[in-house]
Every structure is written in C-alpha cells, then in structure tokens.
Design a protein around this motif. Structure first.
Motif, PDB file in Angstrom:
ATOM      1  N   SER A 184      53.984 -34.117  24.090  1.00 17.48           N
ATOM      2  CA  SER A 184      53.528 -33.127  23.088  1.00 17.48           C
ATOM      3  C   SER A 184      53.735 -33.454  21.706  1.00 17.48           C
ATOM      4  O   SER A 184      53.424 -33.116  20.511  1.00 17.48           O
ATOM      5  CB  SER A 184      54.462 -32.012  23.257  1.00 17.48           C
ATOM      6  OG  SER A 184      54.257 -31.271  24.440  1.00 17.48           O
ATOM      7  N   THR A 185      54.713 -34.508  21.609  1.00 23.24           N
ATOM      8  CA  THR A 185      55.264 -35.124  20.380  1.00 23.24           C
ATOM      9  C   THR A 185      55.206 -36.635  20.381  1.00 23.24           C
ATOM     10  O   THR A 185      55.792 -37.493  20.972  1.00 23.24           O
ATOM     11  CB  THR A 185      56.753 -34.824  19.734  1.00 23.24           C
ATOM     12  OG1 THR A 185      56.730 -33.533  20.046  1.00 23.24           O
ATOM     13  CG2 THR A 185      56.784 -35.133  18.624  1.00 23.24           C
TER      14      THR A 185
ATOM     15  N   PRO B  55      50.661 -35.686  13.899  1.00 21.96           N
ATOM     16  CA  PRO B  55      51.661 -35.293  13.332  1.00 21.96           C
ATOM     17  C   PRO B  55      52.483 -33.982  13.955  1.00 21.96           C
ATOM     18  O   PRO B  55      51.445 -33.176  14.744  1.00 21.96           O
ATOM     19  CB  PRO B  55      51.232 -34.772  11.719  1.00 21.96           C
ATOM     20  CG  PRO B  55      49.810 -34.477  12.102  1.00 21.96           C
ATOM     21  CD  PRO B  55      49.402 -35.428  12.909  1.00 21.96           C
ATOM     22  N   GLY B  56      53.629 -33.656  13.878  1.00 26.00           N
ATOM     23  CA  GLY B  56      53.963 -32.214  14.664  1.00 26.00           C
ATOM     24  C   GLY B  56      53.816 -32.409  16.081  1.00 26.00           C
ATOM     25  O   GLY B  56      53.757 -33.337  16.692  1.00 26.00           O
ATOM     26  N   ILE B  57      53.674 -31.097  16.354  1.00 23.86           N
ATOM     27  CA  ILE B  57      53.760 -30.953  18.006  1.00 23.86           C
ATOM     28  C   ILE B  57      52.125 -30.489  18.298  1.00 23.86           C
ATOM     29  O   ILE B  57      51.495 -29.586  17.638  1.00 23.86           O
ATOM     30  CB  ILE B  57      54.668 -29.416  18.334  1.00 23.86           C
ATOM     31  CG1 ILE B  57      55.942 -29.861  18.164  1.00 23.86           C
ATOM     32  CG2 ILE B  57      54.406 -29.304  19.955  1.00 23.86           C
ATOM     33  CD1 ILE B  57      57.016 -28.926  18.237  1.00 23.86           C
TER      34      ILE B  57
ATOM     35  N   ARG C 213      42.567 -33.345  17.132  1.00 21.88           N
ATOM     36  CA  ARG C 213      43.056 -34.692  17.069  1.00 21.88           C
ATOM     37  C   ARG C 213      42.010 -35.663  18.323  1.00 21.88           C
ATOM     38  O   ARG C 213      41.947 -36.580  18.328  1.00 21.88           O
ATOM     39  CB  ARG C 213      44.563 -34.765  17.444  1.00 21.88           C
ATOM     40  CG  ARG C 213      45.005 -36.339  17.625  1.00 21.88           C
ATOM     41  CD  ARG C 213      44.627 -37.337  16.560  1.00 21.88           C
ATOM     42  NE  ARG C 213      45.231 -38.692  16.561  1.00 21.88           N
ATOM     43  CZ  ARG C 213      44.430 -39.513  17.160  1.00 21.88           C
ATOM     44  NH1 ARG C 213      43.113 -39.378  17.882  1.00 21.88           N
ATOM     45  NH2 ARG C 213      44.906 -40.761  17.435  1.00 21.88           N
ATOM     46  N   PHE C 214      41.888 -34.615  19.475  1.00 20.19           N
ATOM     47  CA  PHE C 214      41.117 -35.450  20.539  1.00 20.19           C
ATOM     48  C   PHE C 214      39.904 -34.939  20.628  1.00 20.19           C
ATOM     49  O   PHE C 214      39.791 -33.625  21.197  1.00 20.19           O
ATOM     50  CB  PHE C 214      42.328 -35.201  21.742  1.00 20.19           C
ATOM     51  CG  PHE C 214      43.407 -35.999  21.562  1.00 20.19           C
ATOM     52  CD1 PHE C 214      43.445 -37.352  21.656  1.00 20.19           C
ATOM     53  CD2 PHE C 214      44.500 -35.287  21.397  1.00 20.19           C
ATOM     54  CE1 PHE C 214      44.532 -38.001  21.538  1.00 20.19           C
ATOM     55  CE2 PHE C 214      45.725 -36.049  21.387  1.00 20.19           C
ATOM     56  CZ  PHE C 214      45.887 -37.378  21.437  1.00 20.19           C
ATOM     57  N   LYS C 215      38.853 -35.402  20.447  1.00 21.21           N
ATOM     58  CA  LYS C 215      37.336 -34.947  20.181  1.00 21.21           C
ATOM     59  C   LYS C 215      36.465 -35.327  21.752  1.00 21.21           C
ATOM     60  O   LYS C 215      35.437 -34.869  21.485  1.00 21.21           O
ATOM     61  CB  LYS C 215      36.775 -35.418  19.162  1.00 21.21           C
ATOM     62  CG  LYS C 215      37.358 -35.283  17.807  1.00 21.21           C
ATOM     63  CD  LYS C 215      36.687 -35.726  16.493  1.00 21.21           C
ATOM     64  CE  LYS C 215      37.381 -35.539  15.244  1.00 21.21           C
ATOM     65  NZ  LYS C 215      37.736 -34.250  14.902  1.00 21.21           N
ATOM     66  N   GLY C 216      37.135 -36.146  22.276  1.00 17.23           N
ATOM     67  CA  GLY C 216      36.525 -36.680  23.688  1.00 17.23           C
ATOM     68  C   GLY C 216      36.423 -38.197  23.519  1.00 17.23           C
ATOM     69  O   GLY C 216      36.184 -38.722  22.504  1.00 17.23           O
ATOM     70  N   GLY C 217      36.735 -38.580  24.470  1.00 22.00           N
ATOM     71  CA  GLY C 217      36.679 -40.472  24.763  1.00 22.00           C
ATOM     72  C   GLY C 217      35.317 -40.717  25.062  1.00 22.00           C
ATOM     73  O   GLY C 217      34.487 -40.277  24.943  1.00 22.00           O
ATOM     74  N   TRP C 218      35.231 -41.962  25.614  1.00 23.57           N
ATOM     75  CA  TRP C 218      34.211 -42.673  26.026  1.00 23.57           C
ATOM     76  C   TRP C 218      33.387 -41.997  27.125  1.00 23.57           C
ATOM     77  O   TRP C 218      32.409 -41.862  27.235  1.00 23.57           O
ATOM     78  CB  TRP C 218      34.446 -44.230  26.262  1.00 23.57           C
ATOM     79  CG  TRP C 218      33.190 -44.875  26.766  1.00 23.57           C
ATOM     80  CD1 TRP C 218      32.728 -45.509  27.757  1.00 23.57           C
ATOM     81  CD2 TRP C 218      32.201 -45.243  25.716  1.00 23.57           C
ATOM     82  NE1 TRP C 218      31.629 -46.116  27.914  1.00 23.57           N
ATOM     83  CE2 TRP C 218      31.155 -46.105  26.336  1.00 23.57           C
ATOM     84  CE3 TRP C 218      31.982 -45.013  24.199  1.00 23.57           C
ATOM     85  CZ2 TRP C 218      30.111 -46.515  25.577  1.00 23.57           C
ATOM     86  CZ3 TRP C 218      30.955 -45.731  23.660  1.00 23.57           C
ATOM     87  CH2 TRP C 218      29.917 -46.326  24.436  1.00 23.57           C
TER      88      TRP C 218
END
Length: 282
Positions: free
Chosen positions: A155-156, A162-164, A202-207
């Motif tokens: 989570s961190t 940044p942050g949680i 932050r996470f838009k999808g990987g390969w």
C-alpha cells in the motif's frame, strides 16, 4: 496443463481469461546464486493471488500463471525493455532493484544483456504465447472475451507513488485496452463498495493489458492492481523475513473477494456474454 513446471494453464470454456503473472516465487538454480538473498528476490511478489481468486473456478475462467519470480523476469513488461511509464520510477524486464530501489543482486552479478535475452526467450515469450493461444481458443467460443490481469502491491511505496495507494486500481491503458465505458462501469462497482478505487491512476495496465487488449476484435483487457491491505494485514513497521508475507487468511480476504466476483460478473455481462454461455459445455 503444466508446461515445464513453471507455466501453468488451467483451461475452461467461459469468456474469461485471467492472467496471474507476478505470484510466482520460483528462482531457477542457475540464477539463485546471483541474488543477495532468496527472501529479497521474492519479496515483491503479488502474494496469494491464486488463493484470492480461487472463486474463478466457479466462473468458467481460464487461468494462465507463472511460478517464476518477477525478479528473474517480469512477463508484464515490454520485451524491448522500454519503460511502460516514461519518466516514472518502475522496475524493468529483468529488474536489478526492488520496488524501493535497493539492489536485488550481489555486486557484479547483475544480468547482462545476453542473460536478459535468454530469459526473455525462455519465459516471457512462452507466457505471452500461452495467452495468445487461449485468447484465440476462447474467441472461437464467444463473440467477446475479457482478459483480466490480476495484481497486488504494498500500500505504501514512496519510490513508486506518493501516499497510500487506493485499494482497487483499475487499468485500461486510458481506455485503449477495452471497450468504451467498461473501465467506468468497473469503477462504479468499486466505488459502491467499502474499498477506495481509481481508474487509470498510477497503474494504467502493463504489457499484458496493452499487448492483448483489442476491443475492436472482441478482446477486452483490464488490469486490477490491489493494495495488499485490501485482503491481508500489512505490517506496520519495516518488512523482514518474520513479518512478510503475512499468512493467507480467507476470512480476511472475503470482503474484497465479493467485490471482485461482482466486478467480473458484471464485466462479462457488459461485453455481451450472457451468463448462460459461461458453462463448461459451450
């Protein structure tokens, strides 16, 4: 079906293909001696993903997963080595550091370019070939399918974000990997739950999501990155071999499992595959 004891394909006939690329903790002996410690080399695994998604067997899902640790090679990275998040801290195809930036290898034992190429051919290519094969098979059975990529992360992690981190991080490559509105529909379900969520944060999808999502061809791909606190008790202090990973606790995970089951059920309906077509005898 088991291939070479590291690539596992659990085949079913519903319109759901689930990828679990980071739950593996196996390190082949030829690489193990180069890491600074076995625990460190597996610390950043997506812990308990097969257990968390154990309900998939009731949904007619096909599952593709690897037992190889992401520290050996990350099958969710661009095989060319190009960063999926330019300008942001991340880990590479064959990472030389952990999520916090600490070296994974003993000094002087980092993988060379020829080492990386051998690992790419041995593990990355077969993993994606298996996904492509199952996508082709399932598309012959259904007018559209859902490729759902299962992930989790602490989570961190200040180096990465940044942050949680929100509990549920939905990635659709800014809407390119699935039909218009699917990501928003999933977000709506998550927002109605007790868990925080974000779409294409932050996470838009990987390969995996980016390479296999082809909505115009009836292949809709979504990544779900869960903050670990969503289903297990994360340590309040620094990680060590005594507190990480926490033991699997099905009671602790039950709440997020209910939301995930709803997400997948509604997503398959959204892409136009009625529940009666999920049976094993299509």
């Amino acid at each position: 079906m088991k291939i070479d004891d590291w690539l596992i394909v659990q085949r079913d006939n519903g319109p759901l293909l689930c990828s679990i690329p980071h739950a593996g903790t196996s390190i082949p002996e030829e690489y193990a001696r180069d890491f600074d410690s076995p625990w460190h080399a597996t610390r950043d695994a997506d812990w308990w993903m097969p257990e968390l998604y154990g309900f998939l067997k009731d949904m007619g899902a096909t599952i593709v997963r690897t037992e190889i640790s992401r520290s050996v090679i990350d099958v969710n990275r661009d095989p060319s080595g190009t960063s999926l998040y330019p300008g942001m801290a991340t880990t590479g195809l064959c990472p030389d550091c952990d999520f916090d930036g600490a070296p994974l290898y003993r000094s002087g034992f980092e993988p060379s370019q020829s080492d990386i190429e051998r690992r790419r051919q041995a593990f990355h290519e077969p993993y994606h070939a298996a996904l492509s094969q199952e996508i082709s098979r399932l598309r012959k059975l259904h007018p559209a399918i859902l490729v759902y990529d299962c992930h989790s992360i602490r989570s961190t992690i200040p180096r990465l974000f940044p942050g949680i981190l929100p509990n549920m991080n939905i990635g659709t490559n800014e809407g390119k990997s699935c039909g218009a509105g699917l990501g928003e529909m999933i977000r709506t379900i998550c927002e109605a739950s007790e868990f925080s969520c974000v779409l294409n944060g932050r996470f838009k999808g990987g390969w995996i999501t980016r390479a296999h999502g082809r909505p115009a061809d009836g292949v809709h791909a979504v990544q779900m990155e869960l903050a670990c606190r969503s289903y297990m008790d994360e340590p309040q202090s620094g990680l060590n071999e005594g507190n990480w990973p926490p033991a699997w606790n099905p009671e602790r995970a039950a709440a997020i499992q209910r939301v995930l089951r709803t997400v997948l059920t509604e997503a398959m309906s959204w892409i136009g595959t009625p529940k009666e077509t999920w049976a094993n005898d299509v």
